[in-house]
Scaffold this motif. Structure first.
Motif, PDB file in Angstrom:
ATOM      1  N   LYS A 103       0.828  -1.209   0.000  1.00  0.00           N
ATOM      2  CA  LYS A 103       0.000   0.000   0.000  1.00  0.00           C
ATOM      3  C   LYS A 103       0.863   1.260   0.000  1.00  0.00           C
ATOM      4  O   LYS A 103       0.403   2.335  -0.376  1.00  0.00           O
ATOM      5  N   LEU A 104       2.116   1.101   0.431  1.00  0.00           N
ATOM      6  CA  LEU A 104       3.003   2.245   0.618  1.00  0.00           C
ATOM      7  C   LEU A 104       4.104   2.349  -0.427  1.00  0.00           C
ATOM      8  O   LEU A 104       4.538   3.452  -0.772  1.00  0.00           O
ATOM      9  N   VAL A 105       4.566   1.192  -0.909  1.00  0.00           N
ATOM     10  CA  VAL A 105       5.695   1.153  -1.844  1.00  0.00           C
ATOM     11  C   VAL A 105       5.461   0.061  -2.870  1.00  0.00           C
ATOM     12  O   VAL A 105       4.598  -0.808  -2.694  1.00  0.00           O
ATOM     13  N   ASP A 106       6.248   0.084  -3.930  1.00  0.00           N
ATOM     14  CA  ASP A 106       6.311  -1.033  -4.872  1.00  0.00           C
ATOM     15  C   ASP A 106       7.499  -1.908  -4.507  1.00  0.00           C
ATOM     16  O   ASP A 106       8.421  -1.468  -3.804  1.00  0.00           O
ATOM     17  N   PHE A 107       7.488  -3.138  -5.004  1.00  0.00           N
ATOM     18  CA  PHE A 107       8.586  -4.061  -4.769  1.00  0.00           C
ATOM     19  C   PHE A 107       9.047  -4.686  -6.076  1.00  0.00           C
ATOM     20  O   PHE A 107       8.251  -4.912  -6.993  1.00  0.00           O
ATOM     21  N   SER A 108      10.326  -5.004  -6.111  1.00  0.00           N
ATOM     22  CA  SER A 108      10.844  -5.883  -7.156  1.00  0.00           C
ATOM     23  C   SER A 108      10.298  -7.279  -6.919  1.00  0.00           C
ATOM     24  O   SER A 108       9.642  -7.551  -5.901  1.00  0.00           O
ATOM     25  N   ASN A 109      10.600  -8.180  -7.837  1.00  0.00           N
ATOM     26  CA  ASN A 109      10.373  -9.588  -7.563  1.00  0.00           C
ATOM     27  C   ASN A 109      11.235  -9.994  -6.362  1.00  0.00           C
ATOM     28  O   ASN A 109      12.214  -9.315  -6.032  1.00  0.00           O
ATOM     29  N   LYS A 110      10.898 -11.100  -5.736  1.00  0.00           N
ATOM     30  CA  LYS A 110      11.679 -11.544  -4.577  1.00  0.00           C
ATOM     31  C   LYS A 110      13.116 -11.855  -4.977  1.00  0.00           C
ATOM     32  O   LYS A 110      13.397 -12.203  -6.132  1.00  0.00           O
ATOM     33  N   TYR A 111      14.019 -11.729  -4.010  1.00  0.00           N
ATOM     34  CA  TYR A 111      15.385 -12.199  -4.234  1.00  0.00           C
ATOM     35  C   TYR A 111      15.776 -13.263  -3.213  1.00  0.00           C
ATOM     36  O   TYR A 111      16.833 -13.864  -3.333  1.00  0.00           O
ATOM     37  N   TYR A 112      14.926 -13.502  -2.217  1.00  0.00           N
ATOM     38  CA  TYR A 112      15.050 -14.711  -1.395  1.00  0.00           C
ATOM     39  C   TYR A 112      13.760 -14.913  -0.621  1.00  0.00           C
ATOM     40  O   TYR A 112      12.929 -14.009  -0.508  1.00  0.00           O
ATOM     41  N   ASN A 113      13.579 -16.118  -0.111  1.00  0.00           N
ATOM     42  CA  ASN A 113      12.348 -16.430   0.625  1.00  0.00           C
ATOM     43  C   ASN A 113      12.628 -17.557   1.608  1.00  0.00           C
ATOM     44  O   ASN A 113      12.846 -18.699   1.206  1.00  0.00           O
ATOM     45  N   THR A 114      12.669 -17.238   2.881  1.00  0.00           N
ATOM     46  CA  THR A 114      12.919 -18.230   3.925  1.00  0.00           C
ATOM     47  C   THR A 114      11.862 -18.095   5.020  1.00  0.00           C
ATOM     48  O   THR A 114      11.320 -17.004   5.237  1.00  0.00           O
ATOM     49  N   PRO A 115      11.541 -19.181   5.722  1.00  0.00           N
ATOM     50  CA  PRO A 115      10.443 -19.163   6.692  1.00  0.00           C
ATOM     51  C   PRO A 115      10.849 -18.622   8.058  1.00  0.00           C
ATOM     52  O   PRO A 115      12.052 -18.532   8.368  1.00  0.00           O
ATOM     53  N   ALA A 215      11.454 -11.782   0.279  1.00  0.00           N
ATOM     54  CA  ALA A 215      12.049 -10.460   0.446  1.00  0.00           C
ATOM     55  C   ALA A 215      12.266  -9.822  -0.918  1.00  0.00           C
ATOM     56  O   ALA A 215      12.780 -10.465  -1.838  1.00  0.00           O
ATOM     57  N   GLY A 216      11.876  -8.574  -1.042  1.00  0.00           N
ATOM     58  CA  GLY A 216      12.058  -7.851  -2.293  1.00  0.00           C
ATOM     59  C   GLY A 216      12.735  -6.515  -2.046  1.00  0.00           C
ATOM     60  O   GLY A 216      12.977  -6.117  -0.906  1.00  0.00           O
ATOM     61  N   ILE A 217      13.025  -5.826  -3.110  1.00  0.00           N
ATOM     62  CA  ILE A 217      13.623  -4.499  -3.044  1.00  0.00           C
ATOM     63  C   ILE A 217      12.511  -3.473  -3.164  1.00  0.00           C
ATOM     64  O   ILE A 217      11.742  -3.486  -4.136  1.00  0.00           O
ATOM     65  N   ALA A 218      12.381  -2.619  -2.166  1.00  0.00           N
ATOM     66  CA  ALA A 218      11.310  -1.623  -2.151  1.00  0.00           C
ATOM     67  C   ALA A 218      11.730  -0.373  -2.911  1.00  0.00           C
ATOM     68  O   ALA A 218      12.848   0.117  -2.764  1.00  0.00           O
ATOM     69  N   ILE A 219      10.802   0.105  -3.734  1.00  0.00           N
ATOM     70  CA  ILE A 219      11.005   1.373  -4.434  1.00  0.00           C
ATOM     71  C   ILE A 219       9.724   2.202  -4.315  1.00  0.00           C
ATOM     72  O   ILE A 219       8.683   1.672  -3.932  1.00  0.00           O
ATOM     73  N   ARG A 220       9.798   3.457  -4.658  1.00  0.00           N
ATOM     74  CA  ARG A 220       8.609   4.300  -4.574  1.00  0.00           C
ATOM     75  C   ARG A 220       7.556   3.862  -5.591  1.00  0.00           C
ATOM     76  O   ARG A 220       7.881   3.303  -6.638  1.00  0.00           O
ATOM     77  N   LYS A 221       6.298   4.121  -5.279  1.00  0.00           N
ATOM     78  CA  LYS A 221       5.192   3.762  -6.156  1.00  0.00           C
ATOM     79  C   LYS A 221       5.407   4.336  -7.558  1.00  0.00           C
ATOM     80  O   LYS A 221       5.702   5.517  -7.727  1.00  0.00           O
ATOM     81  N   GLY A 222       5.261   3.466  -8.555  1.00  0.00           N
ATOM     82  CA  GLY A 222       5.354   3.895  -9.940  1.00  0.00           C
ATOM     83  C   GLY A 222       6.757   4.094 -10.479  1.00  0.00           C
ATOM     84  O   GLY A 222       6.927   4.494 -11.637  1.00  0.00           O
ATOM     85  N   ASP A 223       7.777   3.789  -9.690  1.00  0.00           N
ATOM     86  CA  ASP A 223       9.162   3.999 -10.130  1.00  0.00           C
ATOM     87  C   ASP A 223       9.534   2.964 -11.184  1.00  0.00           C
ATOM     88  O   ASP A 223       9.432   1.754 -10.934  1.00  0.00           O
ATOM     89  N   PRO A 224       9.962   3.392 -12.381  1.00  0.00           N
ATOM     90  CA  PRO A 224      10.361   2.439 -13.430  1.00  0.00           C
ATOM     91  C   PRO A 224      11.576   1.601 -13.055  1.00  0.00           C
ATOM     92  O   PRO A 224      11.886   0.625 -13.743  1.00  0.00           O
ATOM     93  N   LEU A 225      12.244   1.962 -11.973  1.00  0.00           N
ATOM     94  CA  LEU A 225      13.365   1.159 -11.492  1.00  0.00           C
ATOM     95  C   LEU A 225      12.942  -0.279 -11.200  1.00  0.00           C
ATOM     96  O   LEU A 225      13.761  -1.204 -11.267  1.00  0.00           O
ATOM     97  N   LYS A 226      11.678  -0.467 -10.896  1.00  0.00           N
ATOM     98  CA  LYS A 226      11.169  -1.821 -10.590  1.00  0.00           C
ATOM     99  C   LYS A 226      11.487  -2.802 -11.714  1.00  0.00           C
ATOM    100  O   LYS A 226      11.981  -3.907 -11.461  1.00  0.00           O
ATOM    101  N   GLU A 227      11.220  -2.416 -12.944  1.00  0.00           N
ATOM    102  CA  GLU A 227      11.447  -3.330 -14.065  1.00  0.00           C
ATOM    103  C   GLU A 227      12.932  -3.563 -14.300  1.00  0.00           C
ATOM    104  O   GLU A 227      13.347  -4.665 -14.659  1.00  0.00           O
ATOM    105  N   LYS A 228      13.737  -2.542 -14.094  1.00  0.00           N
ATOM    106  CA  LYS A 228      15.185  -2.716 -14.227  1.00  0.00           C
ATOM    107  C   LYS A 228      15.688  -3.732 -13.197  1.00  0.00           C
ATOM    108  O   LYS A 228      16.527  -4.586 -13.507  1.00  0.00           O
TER     109      LYS A 228
END
Length: 257
Positions: A103-115, A215-228
């Motif tokens: 609701k606050l930020v966008d995320f990249s795809n995950k780069y790891y996932n552990t329980p 876990a993903g990398i958070a970026i601001r909403k709408g930032d094209p950095l997400k796709e990069k």
């Protein structure tokens, strides 16, 4: 995974600049916020440099994007507001991708996932999750692990701490009966001299509503950095660079399913 007060451990620390490929020619420069109090994912070494799995992954991503990246250490509690205030361009700090955060930020795809997991003192009489009933369990405040305990371990007394270091001190000294955090964080801790007091009791089933999708990398909403970032994550996975970094820290697959 990490996850509101990873205290201001080294808030003014600007840990290091990374230069990759033709970064200067491309003119791409990013400032990356991280709470460097969460080993082995991010921590400050004896020389004052931010190190860790997250940091090495980010270096590889910056190289892939031909970008110059600078890390700054900041407190966990204010890390999302600082991103949205443009104090840095992204957050790389073992941040779980959750509906609330989306609701606050966008995320990249995950780069790891552990329980998540539970650790207890080695001499504890607790043998399973049911044995935690009525016990005091420590967690870092405003994390997915604290939220998990509130929902799934409601019959325990939850004690919250600004940093993971503080709950570790309390369980080692007997002030709490158990602690909850990411399995990797707890596993690395109990293998260290500082964590010699304790052992892993069990891992816990993932609740995707709370723990998110890794876990993903958070970026601001709408930032094209997400796709990069998504393109770069896929590239280092395909090239073997991700596995090379993973194998430096872990003897199992942290990427997950």
């Amino acid at each position: 995974m990490h996850i509101s007060t990873r205290i201001f451990a080294a808030a003014s620390l600007a840990a290091m600049s990374l230069f990759a490929g033709s970064a200067m020619a491309d003119g791409e420069k990013y400032v990356i916020g991280t709470d460097s109090t969460y080993p082995p994912f991010e921590f400050v070494d004896a020389s004052g440099t931010i190190q860790g799995f997250d940091i090495d992954i980010t270096k590889a991503l910056c190289a892939e994007m031909k970008a110059e990246c600078t890390f700054v250490s900041t407190d966990w509690d204010g890390i999302i507001p600082a991103l949205n205030a443009k104090k840095f361009d992204m957050i790389v700090s073992s941040m779980s991708i959750t509906p609330e955060r989306l609701k606050l930020v966008d995320f990249s795809n995950k780069y790891y996932n552990t329980p998540p997991a539970i650790a207890v003192p080695k001499d504890s009489k607790i043998t399973d999750v049911a044995g935690l009933k009525g016990k005091v369990i420590g967690a870092q405040t405003s994390t997915t692990h604290a939220n998990y305990a509130e929902k799934h371990l409601a019959d325990t007394e939850l004690k919250l701490y600004p940093t993971a270091d503080e709950y570790k001190l309390d369980v080692s000294s007997g002030r709490v009966d158990a602690v909850i955090d990411d399995v990797v964080v707890l596993s690395e801790w109990v293998k260290s001299d500082a964590g010699a007091c304790c052992k892993i009791l069990t891992t816990l089933p993932v609740d995707k509503e709370i723990n998110g999708n890794g876990a993903g990398i958070a970026i601001r909403k709408g930032d094209p950095l997400k796709e990069k970032l998504n393109t770069a994550i896929a590239a280092i996975r395909a090239s073997g660079e991700y596995k090379k970094i993973q194998d430096k820290y872990f003897d199992f697959d942290v990427y997950g399913e």
